[in-house]
Design a protein around this motif. Sequence first.
Motif, PDB file in Angstrom:
ATOM      1  N   ASP A   1       0.848  -1.193   0.000  1.00 22.30           N
ATOM      2  CA  ASP A   1       0.000   0.000   0.000  1.00 22.30           C
ATOM      3  C   ASP A   1       0.883   1.242   0.000  1.00 22.30           C
ATOM      4  O   ASP A   1       1.940   1.278   0.640  1.00 22.30           O
ATOM      5  N   GLY A   2       0.419   2.285  -0.685  1.00 17.10           N
ATOM      6  CA  GLY A   2       1.211   3.501  -0.801  1.00 17.10           C
ATOM      7  C   GLY A   2       1.260   4.342   0.442  1.00 17.10           C
ATOM      8  O   GLY A   2       1.945   5.370   0.467  1.00 17.10           O
ATOM      9  N   GLY A   3       0.551   3.946   1.477  1.00 23.03           N
ATOM     10  CA  GLY A   3       0.544   4.705   2.720  1.00 23.03           C
ATOM     11  C   GLY A   3      -0.512   4.169   3.659  1.00 23.03           C
ATOM     12  O   GLY A   3      -1.031   3.062   3.484  1.00 23.03           O
ATOM     13  N   PHE A   4      -0.829   4.969   4.678  1.00 26.60           N
ATOM     14  CA  PHE A   4      -1.874   4.614   5.635  1.00 26.60           C
ATOM     15  C   PHE A   4      -3.241   4.971   5.050  1.00 26.60           C
ATOM     16  O   PHE A   4      -3.408   6.047   4.468  1.00 26.60           O
ATOM     17  N   TYR A   5      -4.198   4.081   5.252  1.00 27.83           N
ATOM     18  CA  TYR A   5      -5.541   4.317   4.731  1.00 27.83           C
ATOM     19  C   TYR A   5      -6.581   4.260   5.840  1.00 27.83           C
ATOM     20  O   TYR A   5      -6.441   3.523   6.821  1.00 27.83           O
ATOM     21  N   ILE A   6      -7.625   5.065   5.663  1.00 26.47           N
ATOM     22  CA  ILE A   6      -8.856   4.986   6.462  1.00 26.47           C
ATOM     23  C   ILE A   6      -9.908   4.437   5.506  1.00 26.47           C
ATOM     24  O   ILE A   6     -10.295   5.122   4.554  1.00 26.47           O
ATOM     25  N   ASP A   7     -10.353   3.208   5.726  1.00 26.77           N
ATOM     26  CA  ASP A   7     -11.203   2.596   4.702  1.00 26.77           C
ATOM     27  C   ASP A   7     -12.566   2.153   5.224  1.00 26.77           C
ATOM     28  O   ASP A   7     -13.299   1.460   4.524  1.00 26.77           O
ATOM     29  N   LYS A   8     -12.929   2.580   6.446  1.00 24.09           N
ATOM     30  CA  LYS A   8     -14.271   2.252   6.922  1.00 24.09           C
ATOM     31  C   LYS A   8     -14.896   3.449   7.627  1.00 24.09           C
ATOM     32  O   LYS A   8     -15.562   3.323   8.643  1.00 24.09           O
TER      33      LYS A   8
ATOM     34  N   GLU B   1      -6.964  -3.637  -3.201  1.00 27.33           N
ATOM     35  CA  GLU B   1      -8.398  -3.415  -3.306  1.00 27.33           C
ATOM     36  C   GLU B   1      -9.206  -4.717  -3.202  1.00 27.33           C
ATOM     37  O   GLU B   1      -8.668  -5.823  -3.176  1.00 27.33           O
ATOM     38  N   PHE B   2     -10.555  -4.539  -3.198  1.00 26.79           N
ATOM     39  CA  PHE B   2     -11.484  -5.665  -3.067  1.00 26.79           C
ATOM     40  C   PHE B   2     -11.437  -6.592  -4.278  1.00 26.79           C
ATOM     41  O   PHE B   2     -11.964  -7.703  -4.227  1.00 26.79           O
ATOM     42  N   THR B   3     -10.825  -6.144  -5.364  1.00 17.76           N
ATOM     43  CA  THR B   3     -10.690  -6.992  -6.547  1.00 17.76           C
ATOM     44  C   THR B   3      -9.575  -8.013  -6.389  1.00 17.76           C
ATOM     45  O   THR B   3      -9.378  -8.860  -7.271  1.00 17.76           O
ATOM     46  N   GLY B   4      -8.821  -7.951  -5.284  1.00 11.75           N
ATOM     47  CA  GLY B   4      -7.692  -8.851  -5.100  1.00 11.75           C
ATOM     48  C   GLY B   4      -6.453  -8.393  -5.841  1.00 11.75           C
ATOM     49  O   GLY B   4      -5.520  -9.179  -6.038  1.00 11.75           O
ATOM     50  N   HIS B   5      -6.397  -7.121  -6.243  1.00 13.55           N
ATOM     51  CA  HIS B   5      -5.254  -6.545  -6.933  1.00 13.55           C
ATOM     52  C   HIS B   5      -4.961  -5.159  -6.351  1.00 13.55           C
ATOM     53  O   HIS B   5      -5.862  -4.489  -5.840  1.00 13.55           O
ATOM     54  N   TYR B   6      -3.703  -4.760  -6.463  1.00 12.50           N
ATOM     55  CA  TYR B   6      -3.381  -3.368  -6.159  1.00 12.50           C
ATOM     56  C   TYR B   6      -3.922  -2.490  -7.283  1.00 12.50           C
ATOM     57  O   TYR B   6      -3.877  -2.859  -8.460  1.00 12.50           O
TER      58      TYR B   6
ATOM     59  N   PRO C   1     -10.701   6.112  22.531  1.00  9.72           N
ATOM     60  CA  PRO C   1     -11.544   5.726  21.379  1.00  9.72           C
ATOM     61  C   PRO C   1     -11.125   4.394  20.781  1.00  9.72           C
ATOM     62  O   PRO C   1      -9.983   3.948  20.909  1.00  9.72           O
ATOM     63  N   ILE C   2     -12.087   3.785  20.085  1.00  9.24           N
ATOM     64  CA  ILE C   2     -11.843   2.542  19.342  1.00  9.24           C
ATOM     65  C   ILE C   2     -11.799   2.894  17.860  1.00  9.24           C
ATOM     66  O   ILE C   2     -12.760   3.433  17.310  1.00  9.24           O
ATOM     67  N   PHE C   3     -10.677   2.600  17.226  1.00  8.13           N
ATOM     68  CA  PHE C   3     -10.496   2.871  15.797  1.00  8.13           C
ATOM     69  C   PHE C   3     -10.927   1.628  15.024  1.00  8.13           C
ATOM     70  O   PHE C   3     -10.345   0.556  15.181  1.00  8.13           O
ATOM     71  N   GLU C   4     -11.966   1.779  14.207  1.00  7.29           N
ATOM     72  CA  GLU C   4     -12.448   0.641  13.407  1.00  7.29           C
ATOM     73  C   GLU C   4     -11.779   0.648  12.038  1.00  7.29           C
ATOM     74  O   GLU C   4     -11.749   1.671  11.349  1.00  7.29           O
ATOM     75  N   HIS C   5     -11.240  -0.476  11.670  1.00  2.00           N
ATOM     76  CA  HIS C   5     -10.577  -0.621  10.383  1.00  2.00           C
ATOM     77  C   HIS C   5     -11.151  -1.852   9.677  1.00  2.00           C
ATOM     78  O   HIS C   5     -11.757  -2.714  10.303  1.00  2.00           O
ATOM     79  N   LEU C   6     -10.937  -1.923   8.373  1.00  6.59           N
ATOM     80  CA  LEU C   6     -11.481  -3.002   7.574  1.00  6.59           C
ATOM     81  C   LEU C   6     -10.375  -3.557   6.696  1.00  6.59           C
ATOM     82  O   LEU C   6      -9.796  -2.820   5.892  1.00  6.59           O
ATOM     83  N   TYR C   7     -10.064  -4.852   6.858  1.00  5.91           N
ATOM     84  CA  TYR C   7      -9.094  -5.457   5.938  1.00  5.91           C
ATOM     85  C   TYR C   7      -9.769  -5.654   4.591  1.00  5.91           C
ATOM     86  O   TYR C   7     -10.913  -6.112   4.503  1.00  5.91           O
ATOM     87  N   ILE C   8      -9.029  -5.344   3.547  1.00  7.50           N
ATOM     88  CA  ILE C   8      -9.559  -5.469   2.193  1.00  7.50           C
ATOM     89  C   ILE C   8      -8.502  -6.121   1.318  1.00  7.50           C
ATOM     90  O   ILE C   8      -7.312  -5.809   1.434  1.00  7.50           O
ATOM     91  N   GLY C   9      -8.911  -7.060   0.489  1.00  7.19           N
ATOM     92  CA  GLY C   9      -7.967  -7.786  -0.355  1.00  7.19           C
ATOM     93  C   GLY C   9      -8.677  -8.882  -1.116  1.00  7.19           C
ATOM     94  O   GLY C   9      -9.857  -8.760  -1.470  1.00  7.19           O
ATOM     95  N   MET C  10      -7.974  -9.990  -1.353  1.00  2.66           N
ATOM     96  CA  MET C  10      -8.554 -11.108  -2.099  1.00  2.66           C
ATOM     97  C   MET C  10      -9.802 -11.614  -1.378  1.00  2.66           C
ATOM     98  O   MET C  10      -9.757 -11.927  -0.190  1.00  2.66           O
ATOM     99  N   PRO C  11     -10.958 -11.686  -2.054  1.00  6.13           N
ATOM    100  CA  PRO C  11     -12.180 -12.167  -1.383  1.00  6.13           C
ATOM    101  C   PRO C  11     -12.009 -13.599  -0.852  1.00  6.13           C
ATOM    102  O   PRO C  11     -11.200 -14.362  -1.398  1.00  6.13           O
TER     103      PRO C  11
END
Length: 474
Positions: free
Chosen positions: A135-142, A273-278, A298-308
């Motif tokens: 990944d190109g950096g830190f992401y907030i994805d949820k 990404e969710f397509t299983g590819h960068y 606080p609780i930081f919610e994150h979502l793993y995303i990748g190959m389904p």
Amino acid sequence: MAYKDFRDFLDTLRKEGQLLTIEDEVMPEPDLGSAGRAINNVSDKSPALLFTNINGYQNASVAMNVIGSWPNHALMMGLPKNTPVKEQFFEFARRWDNFPVPVERMDSAPFQEVEINQDVNLFDILPLFRLNQYDGGFYIDKACVISRDPSDPDNFDKQNVGIYRIQVKGRDTLGIQPVPQHDIAVHLRMAEERGENLPVALAIGCEPVITTMAAAPIGYDQSEYEMAGAIQGEPYKVFTLPGTNLDVPWGAEFVLEGEILAGVREFEGPFGEFTGHYSGGRSMPVIRIKRVYHRKNPIFEHLYIGMPWTETDYMVGVNTCVPMYQQLKDAFPNEIVAVNAMYTHGLVAIISTKKRYGGFAKAVGMRAMTTPHGLGYCKLVIVVDETVDPFNLPQVMWALSTKMHPAHDVIILPDMSVLPLDPGSNPAGISHKMILDATTPVAPETRGHYSQPLDAPLATEKWEKIFQDLLSNQ
């Protein structure tokens, strides 16, 4: 059945044995992303994860995989955790018909416990980490991202709550990817045409119903909050931010308030990404954060995303199927039976339908591609008979094996729109699409030998119920 806030849902998961708390110290990288991937590798009934001891971060917890299994998704809806996915689909659709349920406006919110409006530094505030190693950096994805229609700012129904990938670019700067088919892209285009920045708010750690609705492809003038009220069975609680007049989820853990800068673009990506590819890198809009609110500890919610399959696929499964189902029923109210668009966010959709005449199923497939979600997804649409359960893949494969004739039942539509993240699109955002008609031919399209279908034994439904009850009590 409504949950008071994010923590209330975590408590329910804990009571139901669907929350695993990890108290041992973990490294932000690679442990958190690896754990988010691993939990879906080992079980399709996987629990949510709560990490309470993260190296380098004091008084910070990270929650992952919160809606990352069908048991957790069922609990989100207030159903027993062993509710089959097909039953969850039809219950979701039943509640959908209760839309709209007006919101409940609150005078204050728990996230107001801490307010930071000077020298905002997201690296100090959020426990950031990369999900995948390239990944190109830190992401907030949820995060639920809230914006208003600049041309009609007082119209509550045109206020959008969506989920987009967001890269942390600097202390107070984010990059956002507004896919053209999504409502925030419409809002941003309007704002930039007026030469104005677009006010936005990001709510992190929200009740799961609004997170689910934020990821649903509903109509432009349908309120995600009023739909969340329909799904949870009572009004959804919102709080209006005094700085931007945006309505945000009352129970959020964090709220980031800022604006998308008009005409500013910076390099963003790559991201797994969710397509299983960068996805590679692209020039994307920039958000400047002016104010941050958050709860104490606080609780930081994150979502793993990748190959389904990952949490993404559970989160955007039923809530993608039901809008398409409702939109198709608007066109064909007596024919559409069910829609399964759970695979890679609906790049593949399976539709069960009755037929009026030969060729009808192909028309259903074409209509699916022109729904709001189908315009950017639905690269492959499989249409099956009403007797075929679209959620039962062996039945679908049987229909493809025995009903589809390659010379008659394959429709190729050239150069259609698709989301740019589809790695097969060329150029990005353009793809041929395909309809596979796996229904039984009816007049005037008469061919094949389908006059002697095999029915199930007479007491099959009775025994299905017996076995469901026995298995649910184990």
